[in-house]
Enzyme design. Structure first.
Site, PDB file in Angstrom:
ATOM      1  N   GLY A 198       1.287  -2.833   5.393  1.00 47.87           N
ATOM      2  CA  GLY A 198       1.547  -4.130   6.014  1.00 47.87           C
ATOM      3  C   GLY A 198       0.364  -5.053   5.809  1.00 47.87           C
ATOM      4  O   GLY A 198      -0.381  -4.930   4.839  1.00 47.87           O
ATOM      5  N   THR A 251       0.837  -1.201   0.000  1.00 47.11           N
ATOM      6  CA  THR A 251       0.000   0.000   0.000  1.00 47.11           C
ATOM      7  C   THR A 251       0.868   1.246   0.000  1.00 47.11           C
ATOM      8  O   THR A 251       1.853   1.320   0.728  1.00 47.11           O
ATOM      9  CB  THR A 251      -0.877   0.021   1.263  1.00 47.11           C
ATOM     10  OG1 THR A 251      -1.721  -1.111   1.264  1.00 47.11           O
ATOM     11  CG2 THR A 251      -1.706   1.299   1.326  1.00 47.11           C
ATOM     12  N   ARG A 253     -13.452  -8.614   0.330  1.00 43.87           N
ATOM     13  CA  ARG A 253     -12.526  -8.194   1.376  1.00 43.87           C
ATOM     14  C   ARG A 253     -12.139  -6.733   1.207  1.00 43.87           C
ATOM     15  O   ARG A 253     -11.817  -6.266   0.125  1.00 43.87           O
ATOM     16  CB  ARG A 253     -11.280  -9.079   1.334  1.00 43.87           C
ATOM     17  CG  ARG A 253     -10.230  -8.781   2.414  1.00 43.87           C
ATOM     18  CD  ARG A 253      -9.092  -7.933   1.906  1.00 43.87           C
ATOM     19  NE  ARG A 253      -7.988  -7.848   2.871  1.00 43.87           N
ATOM     20  CZ  ARG A 253      -6.910  -7.082   2.724  1.00 43.87           C
ATOM     21  NH1 ARG A 253      -6.791  -6.338   1.644  1.00 43.87           N
ATOM     22  NH2 ARG A 253      -5.972  -7.057   3.643  1.00 43.87           N
ATOM     23  N   THR A 286      -4.433   1.368  -2.805  1.00 44.88           N
ATOM     24  CA  THR A 286      -3.923   0.010  -3.004  1.00 44.88           C
ATOM     25  C   THR A 286      -4.922  -0.815  -3.799  1.00 44.88           C
ATOM     26  O   THR A 286      -6.108  -0.489  -3.845  1.00 44.88           O
ATOM     27  CB  THR A 286      -3.673  -0.676  -1.640  1.00 44.88           C
ATOM     28  OG1 THR A 286      -3.090  -1.958  -1.834  1.00 44.88           O
ATOM     29  CG2 THR A 286      -4.971  -0.845  -0.872  1.00 44.88           C
TER      30      THR A 286
END
Length: 342
Positions: free
Chosen positions: A256, A204, A232, A222
């Protein structure tokens, strides 16, 4: 000062967190996404405010498909479709615009800005977010490319390995779906599929900008986790998780493993630490250590800047990553920098 020209300078930092002297204007971004930071800095030098600079910088990254993990044509879901997440936050007004699982629209950050500017909401998701974007004049187009298609075909040929299913039949470790829930006791295992061990599966871009007036903005963009379950939404468009900005205290942005990072609202936490007077580097580090208490092997990184332009970075060490690269532009430097992870 005028805009510093980009030089191929990489500063390696021996500390596990990094603290820089205060300087504004400031642009700082996760990963070595040079095109985004150059665009944001150029925007500031042309008179744009922090909010506009964030939008322009992240939009440029979407156009350039930074690292394959931003914009169209990257990281397909289980159905082979690329969907996008993004958010933008105004630290002066605390307004937020975000989109999750955006389909068929190339510029997620611009749609997120439209959510901020043209609705009273903070987050729109899925097909309805795409319908909103089309109503706002955005072009609907296929986000699939040969690269994303080949990723999906390869995954299918590997019996859909790895994936993010658990407590289902058939066995998701050996078979593709469709899946159904298992009957009986559920496994307590909360491990992460091997694919997440590759940190570049979820790069990201998060950005923090402070303009010459001291206004602060932050944002993210992202295409999410490769082979994610359709529907999701990661941490990137979630205020306080992907990014957070408050012009009275500072701003932060995270990258992350979003499904875990969002559980700790790390960007908000880091800004609140800075509000207490903690320096940016220490604020980043304290936040990362809080996550490590529960997930010691999970990758996460955080960029932080206080309201005077001091910045810091910290990251969580994994077997495959022990340093984190990020970009910084301010009146004294234009560089890619590296910090050792903790």
């Amino acid at each position: 000062m005028g805009s510093p020209g980009y030089v191929p300078l990489i500063l390696a930092l021996s500390a596990s967190c990094f603290q820089a002297d205060a300087q504004i204007p400031l642009v700082i971004a996760t990963w070595p996404n040079q095109v985004a930071v150059v665009e944001a800095w150029s925007s500031l030098q042309s008179g744009s405010c922090a909010l506009d600079a964030v939008e322009k910088g992240l939009h440029q990254c979407e156009i350039d498909q930074c690292r394959g993990s931003v914009g169209y044509g990257g990281n397909p879901d289980e159905h082979g479709e690329t969907t996008l997440d993004a958010m933008i936050m105004n630290g002066d007004t605390m307004e937020v615009g975000g989109v999750g699982q955006l389909r068929r629209i190339k510029s997620a950050i611009r749609v997120a800005r439209a959510v901020m500017d043209h609705t009273s909401h903070s987050l729109l998701v899925g097909e309805s977010a795409s319908e909103f974007a089309q109503n706002m004049g955005f072009l609907s187009e296929d986000l699939t490319t040969n690269i994303s298609l080949s990723m999906h075909v390869k995954w299918l040929n590997q019996r859909c390995q790895p994936n993010f299913q658990k407590n289902v039949v058939p066995n998701p470790e050996t078979s593709c779906g469709p899946y159904k829930p298992i009957m009986g006791p559920l496994s307590k295992k909360h491990g992460i599929p091997a694919l997440i061990g590759n940190v570049h599966n979820h790069d990201t871009i998060g950005m923090v900008v402070i303009d010459k007036t001291g206004s602060i903005a932050a944002g993210t963009s992202t295409n999410g986790l490769r082979h994610k379950i359709p529907g999701r939404v990661g941490d990137s468009p979630i205020v306080g998780a992907g990014a957070y900005a408050d012009s009275t205290a500072g701003a932060a942005a995270a990258t992350g493993i979003g499904d875990i990072m969002m559980r700790f609202v790390p960007s908000y936490q880091a800004v609140e630490y800075m509000r207490m007077g903690i320096e940016p580097a220490k604020a980043c580090q304290k936040t990362i250590k809080r996550i490590q208490k529960y997930y010691p092997q999970i990758f996460g990184a955080l960029i932080c800047a206080n309201r005077t332009g001091g910045y810091g970075v910290a990251c969580s060490k994994t077997p495959k990553l022990n340093q984190f690269h990020f970009m910084v532009y301010n009146p004294l430097k234009a560089s890619e920098e590296i910090v050792d992870c903790i």
